[in-house]
Motif scaffolding. Structure first.
Motif, PDB file in Angstrom:
ATOM      1  N   ASN A  62     -35.543  28.178  35.931  1.00 29.54           N
ATOM      2  CA  ASN A  62     -36.225  28.986  34.935  1.00 29.54           C
ATOM      3  C   ASN A  62     -35.258  29.210  33.779  1.00 29.54           C
ATOM      4  OD1 ASN A  62     -36.663  32.112  33.961  1.00 29.54           O
ATOM      5  ND2 ASN A  62     -38.581  31.055  34.334  1.00 29.54           N
ATOM      6  N   ILE A  63     -35.775  29.374  32.567  1.00 33.24           N
ATOM      7  CA  ILE A  63     -34.898  29.460  31.396  1.00 33.24           C
ATOM      8  C   ILE A  63     -33.937  30.643  31.486  1.00 33.24           C
ATOM      9  CG2 ILE A  63     -36.479  30.846  29.973  1.00 33.24           C
ATOM     10  CD1 ILE A  63     -35.529  29.011  27.588  1.00 33.24           C
ATOM     11  N   TYR A  64     -34.337  31.723  32.151  1.00 31.27           N
ATOM     12  CA  TYR A  64     -33.479  32.902  32.265  1.00 31.27           C
ATOM     13  C   TYR A  64     -32.336  32.699  33.270  1.00 31.27           C
ATOM     14  CZ  TYR A  64     -36.939  35.341  29.463  1.00 31.27           C
ATOM     15  OH  TYR A  64     -37.777  35.730  28.437  1.00 31.27           O
ATOM     16  N   GLU A  65     -32.360  31.570  33.968  1.00 30.51           N
ATOM     17  CA  GLU A  65     -31.279  31.256  34.917  1.00 30.51           C
ATOM     18  C   GLU A  65     -30.193  30.381  34.300  1.00 30.51           C
ATOM     19  OE1 GLU A  65     -34.013  31.215  38.989  1.00 30.51           O
ATOM     20  OE2 GLU A  65     -33.556  29.328  37.965  1.00 30.51           O
ATOM     21  N   LEU A  66     -30.396  29.925  33.068  1.00 28.92           N
ATOM     22  CA  LEU A  66     -29.443  29.018  32.435  1.00 28.92           C
ATOM     23  C   LEU A  66     -28.236  29.764  31.893  1.00 28.92           C
ATOM     24  CD1 LEU A  66     -31.827  26.670  30.393  1.00 28.92           C
ATOM     25  CD2 LEU A  66     -31.099  26.476  32.779  1.00 28.92           C
ATOM     26  N   ASN A  67     -27.064  29.127  31.977  1.00 31.16           N
ATOM     27  CA  ASN A  67     -25.873  29.690  31.349  1.00 31.16           C
ATOM     28  C   ASN A  67     -25.823  29.241  29.886  1.00 31.16           C
ATOM     29  OD1 ASN A  67     -24.730  27.047  31.247  1.00 31.16           O
ATOM     30  ND2 ASN A  67     -23.877  27.297  33.302  1.00 31.16           N
ATOM     31  N   ASN A  68     -24.811  29.701  29.164  1.00 31.78           N
ATOM     32  CA  ASN A  68     -24.723  29.414  27.730  1.00 31.78           C
ATOM     33  C   ASN A  68     -24.697  27.923  27.427  1.00 31.78           C
ATOM     34  OD1 ASN A  68     -24.566  32.168  27.608  1.00 31.78           O
ATOM     35  ND2 ASN A  68     -22.684  32.265  26.427  1.00 31.78           N
ATOM     36  N   SER A  69     -23.901  27.189  28.179  1.00 32.87           N
ATOM     37  CA  SER A  69     -23.786  25.751  27.947  1.00 32.87           C
ATOM     38  C   SER A  69     -25.117  25.044  28.211  1.00 32.87           C
ATOM     39  CB  SER A  69     -22.698  25.169  28.859  1.00 32.87           C
ATOM     40  OG  SER A  69     -22.614  23.769  28.712  1.00 32.87           O
ATOM     41  N   GLN A  70     -25.813  25.448  29.262  1.00 34.11           N
ATOM     42  CA  GLN A  70     -27.098  24.826  29.582  1.00 34.11           C
ATOM     43  C   GLN A  70     -28.162  25.161  28.536  1.00 34.11           C
ATOM     44  OE1 GLN A  70     -27.417  26.479  33.540  1.00 34.11           O
ATOM     45  NE2 GLN A  70     -26.905  24.512  34.498  1.00 34.11           N
ATOM     46  N   LEU A  71     -28.124  26.385  27.998  1.00 32.40           N
ATOM     47  CA  LEU A  71     -29.054  26.746  26.931  1.00 32.40           C
ATOM     48  C   LEU A  71     -28.830  25.877  25.702  1.00 32.40           C
ATOM     49  CD1 LEU A  71     -29.084  30.653  27.148  1.00 32.40           C
ATOM     50  CD2 LEU A  71     -31.084  29.171  27.354  1.00 32.40           C
ATOM     51  N   SER A  72     -27.564  25.644  25.358  1.00 34.91           N
ATOM     52  CA  SER A  72     -27.237  24.791  24.222  1.00 34.91           C
ATOM     53  C   SER A  72     -27.757  23.380  24.450  1.00 34.91           C
ATOM     54  CB  SER A  72     -25.718  24.778  24.001  1.00 34.91           C
ATOM     55  OG  SER A  72     -25.375  23.945  22.918  1.00 34.91           O
ATOM     56  N   THR A  73     -27.568  22.867  25.665  1.00 35.20           N
ATOM     57  CA  THR A  73     -28.060  21.532  26.008  1.00 35.20           C
ATOM     58  C   THR A  73     -29.576  21.461  25.906  1.00 35.20           C
ATOM     59  OG1 THR A  73     -26.190  21.142  27.506  1.00 35.20           O
ATOM     60  CG2 THR A  73     -28.148  19.788  27.831  1.00 35.20           C
ATOM     61  N   LEU A  74     -30.258  22.490  26.407  1.00 34.25           N
ATOM     62  CA  LEU A  74     -31.719  22.525  26.353  1.00 34.25           C
ATOM     63  C   LEU A  74     -32.214  22.467  24.915  1.00 34.25           C
ATOM     64  CD1 LEU A  74     -34.528  22.983  27.616  1.00 34.25           C
ATOM     65  CD2 LEU A  74     -34.083  25.445  27.492  1.00 34.25           C
ATOM     66  N   PHE A  75     -31.630  23.260  24.042  1.00 33.32           N
ATOM     67  CA  PHE A  75     -32.050  23.272  22.634  1.00 33.32           C
ATOM     68  C   PHE A  75     -31.858  21.899  22.001  1.00 33.32           C
ATOM     69  CE2 PHE A  75     -32.598  27.653  23.075  1.00 33.32           C
ATOM     70  CZ  PHE A  75     -33.003  28.251  21.891  1.00 33.32           C
ATOM     71  N   GLN A  76     -30.704  21.292  22.229  1.00 37.32           N
ATOM     72  CA  GLN A  76     -30.425  19.992  21.624  1.00 37.32           C
ATOM     73  C   GLN A  76     -31.354  18.915  22.177  1.00 37.32           C
ATOM     74  OE1 GLN A  76     -25.988  19.255  21.338  1.00 37.32           O
ATOM     75  NE2 GLN A  76     -25.967  21.281  22.279  1.00 37.32           N
ATOM     76  N   ASP A  77     -31.642  18.975  23.483  1.00 34.85           N
ATOM     77  CA  ASP A  77     -32.554  18.000  24.080  1.00 34.85           C
ATOM     78  C   ASP A  77     -33.967  18.140  23.530  1.00 34.85           C
ATOM     79  OD1 ASP A  77     -30.560  16.918  25.559  1.00 34.85           O
ATOM     80  OD2 ASP A  77     -31.152  17.770  27.475  1.00 34.85           O
ATOM     81  N   LEU A  78     -34.429  19.377  23.355  1.00 34.41           N
ATOM     82  CA  LEU A  78     -35.770  19.593  22.822  1.00 34.41           C
ATOM     83  C   LEU A  78     -35.888  19.067  21.395  1.00 34.41           C
ATOM     84  CD1 LEU A  78     -36.576  23.176  24.167  1.00 34.41           C
ATOM     85  CD2 LEU A  78     -37.642  21.031  24.880  1.00 34.41           C
ATOM     86  N   ILE A  79     -34.840  19.276  20.605  1.00 30.14           N
ATOM     87  CA  ILE A  79     -34.840  18.744  19.235  1.00 30.14           C
ATOM     88  C   ILE A  79     -34.859  17.218  19.263  1.00 30.14           C
ATOM     89  CG2 ILE A  79     -33.481  18.527  17.115  1.00 30.14           C
ATOM     90  CD1 ILE A  79     -32.489  21.379  17.601  1.00 30.14           C
ATOM     91  N   ARG A  80     -34.030  16.624  20.112  1.00 31.74           N
ATOM     92  CA  ARG A  80     -33.983  15.161  20.233  1.00 31.74           C
ATOM     93  C   ARG A  80     -35.338  14.617  20.691  1.00 31.74           C
ATOM     94  NH1 ARG A  80     -31.209  13.744  25.310  1.00 31.74           N
ATOM     95  NH2 ARG A  80     -33.346  14.070  26.028  1.00 31.74           N
ATOM     96  N   ASN A  81     -35.933  15.254  21.714  1.00 30.90           N
ATOM     97  CA  ASN A  81     -37.228  14.783  22.212  1.00 30.90           C
ATOM     98  C   ASN A  81     -38.318  14.884  21.146  1.00 30.90           C
ATOM     99  OD1 ASN A  81     -36.012  14.331  24.639  1.00 30.90           O
ATOM    100  ND2 ASN A  81     -36.956  16.046  25.723  1.00 30.90           N
ATOM    101  N   ASP A  82     -38.282  15.969  20.397  1.00 26.59           N
ATOM    102  CA  ASP A  82     -39.294  16.155  19.356  1.00 26.59           C
ATOM    103  C   ASP A  82     -39.168  15.082  18.284  1.00 26.59           C
ATOM    104  OD1 ASP A  82     -41.408  17.634  18.016  1.00 26.59           O
ATOM    105  OD2 ASP A  82     -39.881  18.273  16.587  1.00 26.59           O
TER     106      ASP A  82
END
Length: 391
Positions: free
Chosen positions: A270-290
């Motif tokens: 779940n998104i609330y379980e992510l640490n700072n580094s994982q949140l950064s990765t998620l944001f960058q991946d979503l931008i790349r996927n979009d």
């Protein structure tokens, strides 16, 4: 009063009238709106709210400390438009209020923002069907907390981007839901007792312009049923229901939509379980996927609009023409994606306010100087140049 605020419990009561005036001006409450104040304390801000409302607003005060809650109940017993509730604000759903205002205990800033995000209080815009009535959230926070709220997903250093250690849950929530206005710095002397840090007044309003990534992130964050669904499950649902991309199973291939994440650990949490580094990765991946998805959709559309093969002498000539265009598209795609991502998602990496808040002694500069600083201007140069001109 018989009791003084306890700094160990993060009780620092605002006493500066100018700051109270600025808070009221920032809220800009309109007749008929409902206001909720978190942490009424001895009622300094509550008095201003009651006076400003002139009986035209219903004001709810949530105070956790039993002593101050009882004090406020007695103080406003004759005010029909004021309700005082003894309780923990983190356990309340605030989505049904028009305005939220708080001089928060600094240690609960992140849990408070998480509560508002998960409950849907931050979701929606004035132009859409809102899950929430909240029009603004006006908060007095520590300088360090505000830095985390406006921290970029990555920082630029020497022409390359690197992980920003202060980008975490607060920054992720703000980037997904909110426009953050940094109003002013507040000196320690404005409080009793005096905290050891500079405070910042901020105003949070729902984003009026949402990107595709913003809409996806909001779906990750809003958890009104407390289900705690994994990112993979929510993401699959969003794509299947065509909530962010127009997927027609008869015309478009859903498999062409990018769904992968750099870290597989992200998918199952779940998104609330992510640490700072994982949140950064998620944001960058979503931008790349979009960017990948929209490039493929644009590429497919451009093929539809191309010349009919009957305009060529032979069908082989048409195929050669298609191959040539595809090669050009492959060569140009990386450049287009980089340019689009830079312009469309620039707010994810903007460090202007973040850099400004690294300055110490912000409470000692003028409001004009503070405004110039957080807007990216060099106020020292401006002052010097204006002095030279006047000379």
């Amino acid at each position: 009063m018989d009791k003084n605020p306890n700094p160990i419990k993060d009780q620092f009561f605002l006493k500066d009238k100018k700051v109270l005036d600025d808070i009221i001006a920032t809220i800009d409450m309109q007749p008929g709106e409902t206001i909720v104040e978190i942490g009424g304390g001895e009622g300094a801000l509550t008095d201003y709210l009651v006076k400003t409302s002139k009986g035209q607003n219903f004001i709810t005060v949530i105070e956790k400390d039993p002593y101050y809650a009882n004090y406020l109940k007695k103080r406003y017993a004759d005010h029909k438009n004021v309700e005082v509730i003894e309780g923990d604000a983190l356990k309340f759903d605030l989505a049904d209020y028009d305005r939220v205002v708080a001089n928060l205990p600094y240690t609960i800033t992140e849990p408070f923002l998480i509560n508002l995000a998960a409950s849907g209080a931050f979701a929606g815009t004035e132009k859409s069907k809102r899950q929430s009535r909240v029009k603004s959230t006006t908060l007095l926070l520590s300088q360090n907390s505000v830095r985390k709220m406006v921290a970029p997903v990555q920082v630029v250093d020497g022409g390359s981007k690197h992980f920003c250690s202060e980008f975490g849950m607060m920054g992720a929530i703000c980037k997904a839901f909110l426009d953050v206005e940094v109003v002013r710095a507040v000196a320690s002397e404005a409080f009793f007792p005096e905290p050891a840090v500079t405070s910042i007044l901020v105003n949070l309003t729902p984003k009026q312009k949402l990107t595709t990534v913003d809409r996806i992130l909001q779906a990750f964050f809003v958890d009104t049923k407390g289900a705690g669904a994994s990112i993979k499950k929510v993401y699959s649902m969003i794509l299947a229901q065509s909530k962010v991309y127009n997927v027609n199973k008869y015309k478009n291939n859903q498999a062409s939509i990018s769904t992968s994440f750099t870290s597989k650990n992200i998918e199952d949490k779940n998104i609330y379980e992510l640490n700072n580094s994982q949140l950064s990765t998620l944001f960058q991946d979503l931008i790349r996927n979009d960017m990948n998805t929209k490039s493929k959709q644009n590429q497919k559309q451009s093929r539809i609009e191309r010349m009919d093969y009957r305009n060529f002498k032979t069908y082989e000539d048409y195929l050669d023409y298609e191959d040539m265009l595809e090669e050009q598209e492959r060569n140009q795609m990386k450049t287009r994606k980089a340019q689009n991502a830079m312009s469309k998602y620039e707010y994810m990496y903007d460090s202007t306010v973040y850099d400004a808040l690294s300055h110490r002694g912000l409470e000692y500069i003028s409001q004009e100087e503070f405004n110039a600083l957080v807007s990216g201007q060099d106020y020292e140069d401006e002052i010097e140049s204006s002095y030279i001109i006047s000379e």
